[in-house]
Design an enzyme around this catalytic site. Structure first.
Site, short mmCIF file in Angstrom:
data_model
loop_
_atom_site.label_atom_id
_atom_site.label_comp_id
_atom_site.label_asym_id
_atom_site.label_seq_id
_atom_site.Cartn_x
_atom_site.Cartn_y
_atom_site.Cartn_z
N ASP A 77 0.80 -1.22 0.00
CA ASP A 77 0.00 0.00 0.00
C ASP A 77 0.84 1.27 0.00
O ASP A 77 1.97 1.31 0.47
CB ASP A 77 -0.98 0.01 1.18
N GLU A 135 -0.71 -2.29 5.18
CA GLU A 135 0.23 -2.19 6.30
C GLU A 135 0.06 -0.86 7.01
O GLU A 135 0.26 -0.75 8.22
CB GLU A 135 1.67 -2.34 5.80
#
Length: 384
Positions: A77, A135
């Protein structure tokens, strides 16, 4: 050992730059996931069912009958940050950028998978490839993959972070607690509003908040063992609408960081007592909302010793360094609660990586990609 060819390095750079140009926020990494799936299938790697947009691949080593499995993890991400600079591969999505290096992590793991797939008959273990969503968010992608049960397949797990805080040419970890837990809190103070010229007729939540912010620091300085790292930071204060009106409510939003689970557990109760005591003393009420985030990241003793040996044997003993723990959080910690493993920093600080993580001008140093790929490859090849 397991040298990375120039062609494979260029492939990794190409993949990484494509990901950098096309970043996706936590929980929205569907284009990234599609790219990862395409490459894994081209490598002949089996896809394992999991909650999208995370992607999990399984590379069977040896003759296909091995019983041990080692997991390697990369996060995918990006962050809600407007990228600055003039690099040729700058983000094409305004307000979103890979300002932490997850594009590099994904490219490194894909390239390691590509290399491992060509020598799978020589591998001593199966390889579980975790391309993880979210994350940077909570609930985290790590927690979701654990709930999915895919991590149950692994006997050990390893991850890396391309790290701007460590010089290029150094790779290391900390044996034991290496990164902090990351919890969030919201304290709402309910007072009594009124005119700014008549504070005696009010219960001023802003004044109370100023006392509470200072009092929270007494938890760390006077109620936590000074040998145990802990941080309580208020990062956001909301109160009031104009200069001459005292509001009835103030809201404090912040984070708690610890390296020890017992300390972490105790701080919540201490915050509640301090908050209620301060507010009650001024005739106000308060509520504490506490969100438990990632636990402390604690490297397994045996697996971190093994990872150190891999670094030393692959690159030379002078490359390895014992890194200082950092109070930043990392959801890889959740894997280490249930599986033995280790998390390593791959240093990249220097002219090509001059800006810190989460800065609008952050960029990774692509010169370190071959070392990161070789490290992940050898963590599998040399597994005892």
């Amino acid at each position: 050992m397991a040298a990375v060819s120039s062609s494979l390095t260029q492939w990794a750079i190409q993949v990484r730059r494509h990901l950098h140009e096309n970043p996706e926020l936590s929980g929205q990494e569907y284009e990234t996931a599609a790219l990862v799936k395409t490459h894994l299938l081209q490598m002949g790697i089996e896809l394992i069912d999991c909650t999208a947009p995370s992607v999990v691949g399984l590379l069977k080593g040896g003759d296909g009958s091995l019983t041990r499995t080692v997991a390697l993890r990369a996060d995918m991400d990006a962050l809600p940050i407007m990228e600055e600079g003039d690099k040729p591969y700058i983000s094409k999505k305004p307000g979103i950028t890979h300002a932490c290096g997850h594009d590099g992590h994904t490219a490194v793991l894909l390239t390691a998978a590509k290399q491992l797939s060509t020598i799978k008959q020589e591998l001593p273990v199966n390889v579980l490839l975790l391309f993880q969503s979210s994350e940077e968010a909570f609930p985290s992608g790590a927690e979701q993959l654990i709930r999915d049960g895919v991590v149950d397949r692994a006997d050990a797990i390893f991850g890396i972070h391309l790290w701007q805080g460590l010089p290029k040419g150094k790779i290391g970890l900390h044996h034991g607690a290496m990164m902090a837990s990351a919890d969030e809190f919201v304290i709402t103070i309910e007072g009594k509003g009124g005119h700014g010229s008549m504070p005696h007729q009010t219960i001023d939540p802003i004044y109370i908040a100023s006392h509470l912010i200072q009092a929270l620091q007494s938890i760390v300085s006077r109620q936590v063992n000074p040998l145990q790292p802990a941080v309580i930071s208020v990062g956001k204060v909301e109160a009031g609408t104009t200069y001459n009106i005292l509001p009835s409510r103030a809201i404090l939003n912040g984070t708690v960081r610890t390296m020890n689970q017992e300390v972490r557990d105790s701080i919540y109760g201490k915050m509640q007592r301090v908050s209620e005591g301060i507010c009650a003393g001024f005739g106000a009420r308060c509520t504490l909302e506490y969100s438990w985030g990632n636990p402390p990241l604690v490297n397994d003793k045996e697996m971190s010793a093994y990872a150190q040996a891999v670094v030393s044997e692959t690159f030379g003993a002078e490359t390895y360094t014992d890194v200082e723990p950092v109070m930043g959080g990392e959801d890889f910690a959740s894997y280490l609660v249930i599986k033995p493993g280790a998390f390593l920093f791959v240093g990249m600080a220097g002219d090509k990586s001059a800006w810190p993580h989460h800065h609008p001008r952050f960029d990774i140093n692509e010169d370190v990609l071959p070392d990161a790929i070789a490290l992940m490859t050898n963590l599998i090849r040399m597994f005892p």
